[in-house]
Motif scaffolding. Structure first.
Motif, PDB file in Angstrom:
ATOM      1  N   ILE A   1      -9.098   6.805  -1.929  1.00 32.55           N
ATOM      2  CA  ILE A   1     -10.293   7.053  -1.227  1.00 32.55           C
ATOM      3  C   ILE A   1     -10.272   8.299  -1.356  1.00 32.55           C
ATOM      4  CG2 ILE A   1     -11.707   7.064   0.523  1.00 32.55           C
ATOM      5  CD1 ILE A   1     -10.524   4.673   2.015  1.00 32.55           C
TER       6      ILE A   1
ATOM      7  N   ASP B   1     -13.862  10.476   1.185  1.00 36.77           N
ATOM      8  CA  ASP B   1     -13.654  10.243   2.007  1.00 36.77           C
ATOM      9  C   ASP B   1     -14.558  11.104   3.248  1.00 36.77           C
ATOM     10  OD1 ASP B   1     -13.513   9.117   4.302  1.00 36.77           O
ATOM     11  OD2 ASP B   1     -10.708   9.306   4.796  1.00 36.77           O
TER      12      ASP B   1
ATOM     13  N   CYS C   1       0.766  -1.337  -0.050  1.00 40.97           N
ATOM     14  CA  CYS C   1       0.163  -0.066   0.039  1.00 40.97           C
ATOM     15  C   CYS C   1       0.523   1.749  -0.293  1.00 40.97           C
ATOM     16  CB  CYS C   1      -0.934   0.280   1.499  1.00 40.97           C
ATOM     17  SG  CYS C   1      -2.211   1.463   1.338  1.00 40.97           S
TER      18      CYS C   1
ATOM     19  N   TRP D   1      -3.582  -0.453  -5.613  1.00 39.71           N
ATOM     20  CA  TRP D   1      -4.896   0.336  -4.430  1.00 39.71           C
ATOM     21  C   TRP D   1      -5.238   1.578  -5.307  1.00 39.71           C
ATOM     22  CZ3 TRP D   1      -5.182  -1.521   0.141  1.00 39.71           C
ATOM     23  CH2 TRP D   1      -4.493  -2.304   0.422  1.00 39.71           C
TER      24      TRP D   1
ATOM     25  N   LYS E   1      -5.247   7.779   2.162  1.00 42.05           N
ATOM     26  CA  LYS E   1      -5.938   7.038   2.172  1.00 42.05           C
ATOM     27  C   LYS E   1      -6.741   5.772   0.397  1.00 42.05           C
ATOM     28  CE  LYS E   1      -8.449   8.190   6.591  1.00 42.05           C
ATOM     29  NZ  LYS E   1      -9.932   8.886   7.229  1.00 42.05           N
ATOM     30  N   TYR E   2      -6.365   4.613   1.288  1.00 41.56           N
ATOM     31  CA  TYR E   2      -6.804   3.627  -0.029  1.00 41.56           C
ATOM     32  C   TYR E   2      -7.541   2.350   0.497  1.00 41.56           C
ATOM     33  CZ  TYR E   2      -2.868   5.902  -2.483  1.00 41.56           C
ATOM     34  OH  TYR E   2      -2.196   7.243  -3.155  1.00 41.56           O
ATOM     35  N   TYR E   3      -8.096   2.080  -0.426  1.00 39.81           N
ATOM     36  CA  TYR E   3      -8.640  -0.200  -0.818  1.00 39.81           C
ATOM     37  C   TYR E   3      -7.876  -0.616  -1.585  1.00 39.81           C
ATOM     38  CZ  TYR E   3     -11.478   1.778  -4.574  1.00 39.81           C
ATOM     39  OH  TYR E   3     -11.732   1.828  -5.714  1.00 39.81           O
ATOM     40  N   TRP E   4      -7.710  -1.890  -0.840  1.00 39.15           N
ATOM     41  CA  TRP E   4      -7.552  -2.832  -1.955  1.00 39.15           C
ATOM     42  C   TRP E   4      -8.965  -2.111  -3.423  1.00 39.15           C
ATOM     43  CZ3 TRP E   4      -3.262  -3.852  -3.876  1.00 39.15           C
ATOM     44  CH2 TRP E   4      -3.397  -5.148  -5.330  1.00 39.15           C
TER      45      TRP E   4
END
Length: 127
Positions: free
Chosen positions: A122, A125, A103, A119, A109-112
């Motif tokens: 976001i 948010d 990551c 990655w 901020k990240y999401y998979w």
């Protein structure tokens, strides 16, 4: 407290219970002696059948604290959490799942995203 995980026939954790330190003989006895004492108490004192393995809340043994749905791997003598994504890889050292790409560590901020195996930032948010 000493903690014990009940395993089904596929070595998947069904539940985790606590047993008092005095029951397993702590501090005079330590793991693995406490496991045999605890399993005997669970079977004969509590009347619970099944297969039980001691787990460590502080990860002092068996790599990870067991949780419902975790698997016990006898070859590694470790509890392994469920695999979060098909592309993730098991770390032999920690017995935890890691993404194939680390990551980003840029403060965002990240999401998979499993579809792209990458990655994604976001961007909306609310927090």
């Amino acid at each position: 407290m000493a903690y014990f995980a009940e395993l089904n026939s596929d070595n998947v954790v069904l539940r985790v219970i606590s047993v008092g330190n005095s029951v397993v003989g702590e501090p005079d006895f330590l793991f693995p002696q406490t496991e045999a004492i605890g399993c005997d108490f669970i079977a004969n004192g509590l009347g619970f059948s099944g297969s039980w393995k001691q787990t460590s809340y502080n990860n002092n043994f068996r790599k990870n604290y067991a949780g419902i749905g975790y698997s016990y791997d006898p070859a590694r003598d470790a509890f392994i959490p469920p695999k979060p994504y098909p592309s993730w890889i098991l770390s032999e050292e920690s017995c935890l799942w890691n993404p194939p790409i680390p990551c980003p560590q840029d403060g965002e901020k990240y999401y998979w995203d499993e579809e792209t195996t990458s990655w994604k930032e976001i961007t909306n948010d609310p927090v």
